[in-house]
Write a protein that holds these residues in place. Structure first.
Motif, PDB file in Angstrom:
ATOM      1  N   CYS A 138      -2.787  -4.835   0.898  1.00  0.00           N
ATOM      2  CA  CYS A 138      -2.244  -4.797  -0.459  1.00  0.00           C
ATOM      3  C   CYS A 138      -0.961  -3.982  -0.500  1.00  0.00           C
ATOM      4  O   CYS A 138      -0.571  -3.347   0.480  1.00  0.00           O
ATOM      5  CB  CYS A 138      -3.282  -4.290  -1.449  1.00  0.00           C
ATOM      6  SG  CYS A 138      -4.286  -2.894  -0.899  1.00  0.00           S
ATOM      7  N   GLY A 141       2.865  -1.671  -6.676  1.00  0.00           N
ATOM      8  CA  GLY A 141       3.705  -2.369  -7.637  1.00  0.00           C
ATOM      9  C   GLY A 141       4.682  -1.387  -8.260  1.00  0.00           C
ATOM     10  O   GLY A 141       4.890  -0.281  -7.760  1.00  0.00           O
ATOM     11  N   ASP A 156      -2.042  -3.741  -5.969  1.00  0.00           N
ATOM     12  CA  ASP A 156      -2.753  -5.013  -6.148  1.00  0.00           C
ATOM     13  C   ASP A 156      -3.995  -5.090  -5.278  1.00  0.00           C
ATOM     14  O   ASP A 156      -4.487  -6.174  -4.956  1.00  0.00           O
ATOM     15  CB  ASP A 156      -1.826  -6.201  -5.874  1.00  0.00           C
ATOM     16  CG  ASP A 156      -1.313  -6.260  -4.438  1.00  0.00           C
ATOM     17  OD1 ASP A 156      -1.690  -5.387  -3.612  1.00  0.00           O
ATOM     18  OD2 ASP A 156      -0.532  -7.176  -4.133  1.00  0.00           O
ATOM     19  N   GLY A 190      -6.315  -5.214  -8.536  1.00  0.00           N
ATOM     20  CA  GLY A 190      -5.300  -4.266  -8.966  1.00  0.00           C
ATOM     21  C   GLY A 190      -5.863  -3.043  -9.646  1.00  0.00           C
ATOM     22  O   GLY A 190      -7.019  -2.997 -10.056  1.00  0.00           O
TER      23      GLY A 190
END
Length: 207
Positions: A138, A141, A156, A190
């Motif tokens: 992952c 963000g 995420d 997330g």
């Protein structure tokens, strides 16, 4: 579970039956989510001696066990106003005995990660409470802010209830580094982590 980052992760377990994830930043110091240790009925945090850390817990076995003797929560955190103070949803547990050596503790990042940083999240989720369940692929963000305007690190990674307190990890400069403490999980994929920048500042002050 015998090497980093997994050797630094363990289960935070209270004598009232609640469970979360925690991780070592020193042989006797554990980071976890503060909301895991708050008792809504009394409006207080659980007594430290009622909190246990089981390092590298897996299916009833663990590498080491210790009881907390002190609990430290940032004064800015308000468990009754999570949305406004989530960036401070962090608890530091000081243990009564070392549960590892320095080779089994995580470094702490001194900066916020840029979006797109490769990260790993692993913890004891509600549906997999006996083993660490990890998402190895992952990314972070864009930074978001809580209701008080303080930054949170979004990601995420797949995570559910029980992963609270898990480290958001990145492999930096040849070592596993904790970017933050998992505090918010979205439905599905997330969530967000509370940065550990204040921990770095506090450590620098003590030196």
């Amino acid at each position: 579970m015998a090497s980093l980052p997994w050797s630094a992760i363990g289960r935070v377990q209270t004598e009232l039956g609640s469970r979360c994830t925690g991780f070592l930043v020193a042989p006797t110091v554990v980071e976890t989510a503060a909301h895991c240790l708050f008792l809504p009925k009394t409006g207080r945090y659980i007594q430290p001696h009622d909190v246990h850390f089981l390092r590298a817990y897996s299916k009833g076995q663990y590498a080491a066990h210790a009881r907390a003797i002190r609990l430290l929560v940032p004064p800015e955190y308000d468990p009754r106003n999570e949305s406004r103070t989530a960036a401070f949803d962090r608890a530091t547990l000081f243990l009564d005995t070392p549960v590892a050596t320095m080779k089994d503790v995580l470094a702490v990042s001194d900066r916020l990660p840029p979006p797109g940083t490769d990260v790993v999240l692993g913890g004891y989720e509600q549906d997999f409470s006996e083993i660490v369940r990890s998402d190895m692929g992952c990314r972070t963000g864009a930074l978001m802010v809580d209701g008080g305007g303080k930054p949170l690190v979004t990601h995420d990674c797949s995570a559910t209830r029980g992963s609270s307190g898990a480290p958001l990890l990145s492999f930096q400069d040849g070592r596993w580094t904790a970017l933050g403490v998992q505090v918010l999980a979205n439905y599905g994929v997330g969530g967000a982590a509370a940065p550990l920048l204040t921990l770095v500042v506090e450590d620098s002050d003590r030196r």
